[in-house]
Design a protein around this motif. Structure first.
Motif, mmCIF file in Angstrom:
data_model
loop_
_atom_site.group_PDB
_atom_site.id
_atom_site.type_symbol
_atom_site.label_atom_id
_atom_site.label_comp_id
_atom_site.label_asym_id
_atom_site.label_seq_id
_atom_site.Cartn_x
_atom_site.Cartn_y
_atom_site.Cartn_z
ATOM 1 N N VAL A 36 23.754 95.690 83.570
ATOM 2 C CA VAL A 36 24.633 95.930 82.424
ATOM 3 C C VAL A 36 24.076 95.240 81.182
ATOM 4 O O VAL A 36 24.088 95.806 80.079
ATOM 5 C CB VAL A 36 26.068 95.426 82.715
ATOM 6 C CG1 VAL A 36 26.959 95.549 81.468
ATOM 7 C CG2 VAL A 36 26.692 96.218 83.857
ATOM 8 N N VAL A 37 23.566 94.020 81.358
ATOM 9 C CA VAL A 37 22.953 93.288 80.248
ATOM 10 C C VAL A 37 21.734 94.038 79.715
ATOM 11 O O VAL A 37 21.528 94.154 78.506
ATOM 12 C CB VAL A 37 22.551 91.861 80.695
ATOM 13 C CG1 VAL A 37 21.752 91.154 79.600
ATOM 14 C CG2 VAL A 37 23.792 91.042 81.028
ATOM 15 N N ALA A 38 20.922 94.567 80.625
ATOM 16 C CA ALA A 38 19.736 95.334 80.224
ATOM 17 C C ALA A 38 20.136 96.593 79.461
ATOM 18 O O ALA A 38 19.522 96.945 78.449
ATOM 19 C CB ALA A 38 18.906 95.701 81.456
ATOM 20 N N ALA A 39 21.168 97.279 79.950
ATOM 21 C CA ALA A 39 21.664 98.484 79.274
ATOM 22 C C ALA A 39 22.161 98.146 77.873
ATOM 23 O O ALA A 39 21.912 98.891 76.909
ATOM 24 C CB ALA A 39 22.781 99.121 80.094
ATOM 25 N N PHE A 40 22.829 97.005 77.755
ATOM 26 C CA PHE A 40 23.321 96.559 76.446
ATOM 27 C C PHE A 40 22.163 96.282 75.500
ATOM 28 O O PHE A 40 22.163 96.695 74.340
ATOM 29 C CB PHE A 40 24.178 95.294 76.621
ATOM 30 C CG PHE A 40 24.644 94.685 75.331
ATOM 31 C CD1 PHE A 40 25.664 95.269 74.594
ATOM 32 C CD2 PHE A 40 24.046 93.523 74.843
ATOM 33 C CE1 PHE A 40 26.091 94.714 73.400
ATOM 34 C CE2 PHE A 40 24.466 92.956 73.649
ATOM 35 C CZ PHE A 40 25.501 93.556 72.923
ATOM 36 N N GLY A 41 21.135 95.591 76.009
ATOM 37 C CA GLY A 41 19.970 95.277 75.185
ATOM 38 C C GLY A 41 19.258 96.529 74.703
ATOM 39 O O GLY A 41 18.899 96.643 73.527
ATOM 40 N N CYS A 42 19.070 97.491 75.613
ATOM 41 C CA CYS A 42 18.410 98.754 75.235
ATOM 42 C C CYS A 42 19.230 99.508 74.191
ATOM 43 O O CYS A 42 18.671 100.132 73.279
ATOM 44 C CB CYS A 42 18.205 99.627 76.465
ATOM 45 S SG CYS A 42 16.954 98.998 77.624
ATOM 46 N N THR A 43 20.553 99.448 74.321
ATOM 47 C CA THR A 43 21.429 100.128 73.356
ATOM 48 C C THR A 43 21.344 99.466 71.987
ATOM 49 O O THR A 43 21.251 100.158 70.962
ATOM 50 C CB THR A 43 22.887 100.110 73.854
ATOM 51 O OG1 THR A 43 22.958 100.724 75.151
ATOM 52 C CG2 THR A 43 23.787 100.881 72.896
ATOM 53 N N ILE A 44 21.354 98.134 71.952
ATOM 54 C CA ILE A 44 21.238 97.409 70.681
ATOM 55 C C ILE A 44 19.894 97.713 70.024
ATOM 56 O O ILE A 44 19.775 97.767 68.800
ATOM 57 C CB ILE A 44 21.388 95.887 70.899
ATOM 58 C CG1 ILE A 44 22.799 95.566 71.387
ATOM 59 C CG2 ILE A 44 21.100 95.125 69.606
ATOM 60 C CD1 ILE A 44 23.908 95.992 70.440
ATOM 61 N N GLY A 45 18.867 97.945 70.844
ATOM 62 C CA GLY A 45 17.543 98.268 70.316
ATOM 63 C C GLY A 45 17.498 99.579 69.546
ATOM 64 O O GLY A 45 16.528 99.853 68.833
ATOM 65 N N ILE A 46 18.557 100.387 69.676
ATOM 66 C CA ILE A 46 18.632 101.650 68.935
ATOM 67 C C ILE A 46 19.020 101.409 67.481
ATOM 68 O O ILE A 46 18.642 102.176 66.593
ATOM 69 C CB ILE A 46 19.656 102.603 69.601
ATOM 70 C CG1 ILE A 46 19.174 102.991 71.002
ATOM 71 C CG2 ILE A 46 19.890 103.855 68.760
ATOM 72 C CD1 ILE A 46 20.188 103.806 71.787
ATOM 73 N N VAL A 47 19.759 100.321 67.226
ATOM 74 C CA VAL A 47 20.323 100.056 65.890
ATOM 75 C C VAL A 47 19.265 100.072 64.777
ATOM 76 O O VAL A 47 19.470 100.714 63.741
ATOM 77 C CB VAL A 47 21.099 98.723 65.883
ATOM 78 C CG1 VAL A 47 21.540 98.363 64.457
ATOM 79 C CG2 VAL A 47 22.323 98.828 66.788
ATOM 80 N N PRO A 48 18.119 99.372 64.937
ATOM 81 C CA PRO A 48 17.119 99.409 63.859
ATOM 82 C C PRO A 48 16.624 100.817 63.546
ATOM 83 O O PRO A 48 16.365 101.142 62.385
ATOM 84 C CB PRO A 48 15.982 98.528 64.404
ATOM 85 C CG PRO A 48 16.645 97.626 65.377
ATOM 86 C CD PRO A 48 17.706 98.460 66.009
ATOM 87 N N HIS A 49 16.502 101.654 64.566
ATOM 88 C CA HIS A 49 16.056 103.031 64.347
ATOM 89 C C HIS A 49 17.115 103.832 63.598
ATOM 90 O O HIS A 49 16.799 104.637 62.720
ATOM 91 C CB HIS A 49 15.726 103.697 65.686
ATOM 92 C CG HIS A 49 14.615 103.030 66.431
ATOM 93 N ND1 HIS A 49 13.292 103.199 66.089
ATOM 94 C CD2 HIS A 49 14.629 102.181 67.480
ATOM 95 C CE1 HIS A 49 12.535 102.491 66.910
ATOM 96 N NE2 HIS A 49 13.326 101.866 67.758
ATOM 97 N N MET A 50 18.369 103.601 63.958
ATOM 98 C CA MET A 50 19.467 104.260 63.265
ATOM 99 C C MET A 50 19.491 103.850 61.801
ATOM 100 O O MET A 50 19.610 104.684 60.901
ATOM 101 C CB MET A 50 20.799 103.903 63.925
ATOM 102 C CG MET A 50 22.025 104.497 63.241
ATOM 103 S SD MET A 50 23.563 103.870 63.946
ATOM 104 C CE MET A 50 23.559 102.174 63.310
ATOM 105 N N ALA A 51 19.341 102.539 61.559
ATOM 106 C CA ALA A 51 19.341 102.031 60.190
ATOM 107 C C ALA A 51 18.163 102.584 59.395
ATOM 108 O O ALA A 51 18.290 102.951 58.224
ATOM 109 C CB ALA A 51 19.299 100.503 60.196
ATOM 110 N N ALA A 52 16.986 102.660 60.064
ATOM 111 C CA ALA A 52 15.793 103.180 59.399
ATOM 112 C C ALA A 52 15.988 104.638 58.998
ATOM 113 O O ALA A 52 15.603 105.050 57.902
ATOM 114 C CB ALA A 52 14.581 103.045 60.321
ATOM 115 N N ALA A 53 16.599 105.415 59.888
ATOM 116 C CA ALA A 53 16.833 106.825 59.590
ATOM 117 C C ALA A 53 17.813 106.977 58.437
ATOM 118 O O ALA A 53 17.620 107.805 57.535
ATOM 119 C CB ALA A 53 17.355 107.542 60.831
#
Length: 203
Positions: A36-53
């Motif tokens: 669950v922690v790993a899934a959370f980390g991978c999901t948070i890793g999407i945020v910079p890409h979303m912000a960049a877009a």
């Protein structure tokens, strides 16, 4: 929220990639909490890409060969590091009976880095999300935030599902050292394969 958006997002998310691979490895090696922690980390890793877009930075990544290549090879290097760490039993398949605070932070940060160092996510957000925002949309930024949030929520839920499945068969795996060795080598090979695919990726 269109059914087409949800279906397309689900297909993209469920497809095996670095995030799925890492979440599976976390579940197998460290149990359900770590998955669950790993899934959370991978999901948070999407945020910079979303912000960049949203800020248009992904467009620079898409048009600038140097920026894309630099970002891409950072990702390749990190995936190769993950493969090496896995083989040395200090990475994704280090078997632990319990996950402490320090270990949880390490799992989270690795998950975040895995998705941050993936330039394809920025390209994906740049090319994918605008298709579901109509030209007459009065609040396009708000709409993009909503769609991105739904995509992230779906990512988290799907990854948790992968991780909990891996954790459910964990006892059968760690009780058989030869199986664990085979899986460690398989995960390392998968990380190498993914790094090769990323290295060959075009903009």
């Amino acid at each position: 929220m269109s059914v087409e958006f949800l279906l397309t997002s689900f297909i993209v998310i469920i497809s095996p990639g670095t995030g799925v691979l890492y979440t599976l490895a976390a579940g197998l090696s460290r149990g359900s909490r770590a998955s669950v922690v790993a899934a959370f980390g991978c999901t948070i890793g999407i945020v910079p890409h979303m912000a960049a877009a949203i800020m248009g930075l992904a467009a620079l990544l898409h048009t600038s060969a140097l920026a894309f290549q630099t970002f891409k090879y950072l990702g390749v290097a990190y995936l190769l590091y993950m493969a090496w760490s896995t083989l040395r039993e200090r990475g994704a398949l280090k078997v632990e009976q319990e996950v402490g605070v320090r270990s949880a932070i390490q799992v989270t940060m690795t998950g975040i880095l895995i998705n941050i160092l993936n330039p394809k996510l920025s390209i994906f957000f740049l090319a994918f999300l605008p298709q579901f925002i109509s030209a007459g949309e009065p609040h396009p930024l708000t709409r993009m935030f909503i769609l991105s949030g739904v995509f992230m929520l779906m990512t988290f839920l799907v990854f948790v599902g992968y991780g909990l499945f891996a954790a459910s068969i964990r006892d059968h795996v760690i009780s058989r050292p030869h199986v664990l060795t085979w899986m460690r080598r398989s995960f390392a090979a998968a990380f190498v394969a993914l790094s090769a695919r990323l290295a060959l990726a075009d903009r």
